[in-house]
Scaffold this active site. Structure first.
Site, PDB file in Angstrom:
ATOM      1  N   ASP A  98     -51.367  49.011  13.213  1.00 24.60           N
ATOM      2  CA  ASP A  98     -51.483  47.894  13.825  1.00 24.60           C
ATOM      3  C   ASP A  98     -51.216  48.200  15.296  1.00 24.60           C
ATOM      4  O   ASP A  98     -50.598  49.128  15.752  1.00 24.60           O
ATOM      5  CB  ASP A  98     -50.407  46.924  13.419  1.00 24.60           C
ATOM      6  CG  ASP A  98     -50.680  46.380  11.916  1.00 24.60           C
ATOM      7  OD1 ASP A  98     -51.658  46.337  11.429  1.00 24.60           O
ATOM      8  OD2 ASP A  98     -49.296  45.917  11.241  1.00 24.60           O
TER       9      ASP A  98
HETATM   10  N1  URA Z   1     -48.217  48.119   7.352  1.00 23.28           N
HETATM   11  C1  URA Z   1     -48.143  47.264   8.271  1.00 23.28           C
HETATM   12  O1  URA Z   1     -47.798  46.249   8.401  1.00 23.28           O
HETATM   13  N2  URA Z   1     -48.644  47.777   9.611  1.00 23.28           N
HETATM   14  C2  URA Z   1     -49.015  49.088   9.961  1.00 23.28           C
HETATM   15  O2  URA Z   1     -49.575  49.313  11.134  1.00 23.28           O
HETATM   16  C3  URA Z   1     -48.979  49.905   8.862  1.00 23.28           C
HETATM   17  C4  URA Z   1     -48.453  49.545   7.582  1.00 23.28           C
END
Ligand code: URA
Length: 237
Positions: A98
């Site tokens: 993310d």
């Molecule tokens: N899980 C998430 O919620 N975000 C990420 O970036 C990676 C794994």
């Protein structure tokens, strides 16, 4: 790339000619006769010869980036900076983090590897350091071990939760998952009524985040590291 694709596009051989060469046992990879043209080849790991003559196989790129917050895991974007912006090579991220997640992100131009590694059947472990806005207890450890169910009804494979510290207002833990569902870690904690305030990936399969890399820095993977990833994706070298 596939041996077949290499012979077709780089060596400009016809489908029939490739078939003939395979049948005649004259193609060798690392000294062994190639009996299948569907195998993955990379000049970094393989030496290819046809009738005893060495061919210059294309080498793929493999990088580890310590992703800082703010970059998006894409090759390009209209308005936001991406994890690929600082690379001159045509590469892409293996899976996604993310925008506000930091840490270990692998990038490559190897299509097979980047396609396989995030697939749940290869069960590649990803470990995250996570902070949440409340108390973590042995109850959550058990819930994660049994497999969390999201509010949407989607079920996750069993995951490992290890608590680093736990207070009423904030806890920190390591969580290890083998899948890569969209926003998986955040949704897993939401399912136990906790909100993720910080997320950092510290391990991807056998590779740990290199502590010499400051956020935003990257380095090429060593051949040994590349081989470990090929093993995880059940690719032969
Ligand atoms: N899980 C998430 O919620 N975000 C990420 O970036 C990676 C794994």
């Amino acid at each position: 790339m596939h041996l077949y694709q290499y012979l077709l596009t780089e060596k400009k051989l016809s489908k029939k000619a490739i078939h003939q060469l395979i049948k005649s046992n004259v193609i060798c990879i690392n000294g062994k006769i190639a009996t299948d043209d569907k195998i993955e080849v990379d000049g970094l790991l393989h030496q290819l010869s046809i009738r005893g003559e060495n061919c210059g196989l294309t080498q793929h790129y493999y990088y580890m980036l310590n992703k800082p917050q703010g970059l998006i895991s894409a090759t390009q974007d209209k308005s936001l900076p991406t994890v690929c912006d600082q690379f001159s090579e045509k590469i892409w991220p293996i899976g996604r983090l993310d925008r506000n997640t930091e840490g270990l992100l692998l990038l490559t131009d190897n299509g097979q590897l980047s396609f396989r590694l995030p697939m749940p059947q290869y069960k590649v472990e990803k470990t995250y350091r996570v902070k949440v806005n409340g108390l973590l207890t042995s109850k959550e450890i058990e819930q994660f071990a049994c497999g969390i169910e999201f509010y949407s009804g989607i079920c996750c494979a069993p995951a490992k939760l290890e608590i680093i510290y736990a207070n009423q207002n904030e806890s920190e833990a390591w969580v290890t998952i083998t899948e890569g569902k969209f926003h998986q870690v955040k949704k897993m904690f939401l399912a136990v009524n906790l909100y993720v305030t910080y997320l950092q990936r510290i391990q991807y399969g056998p590779l740990k985040l290199d502590h010499n890399l400051q956020p935003g820095e990257f380095r090429a993977l060593s051949i040994e590291e590349v081989k470990m990833l090929w093993d995880c994706a059940q690719l032969q070298y």
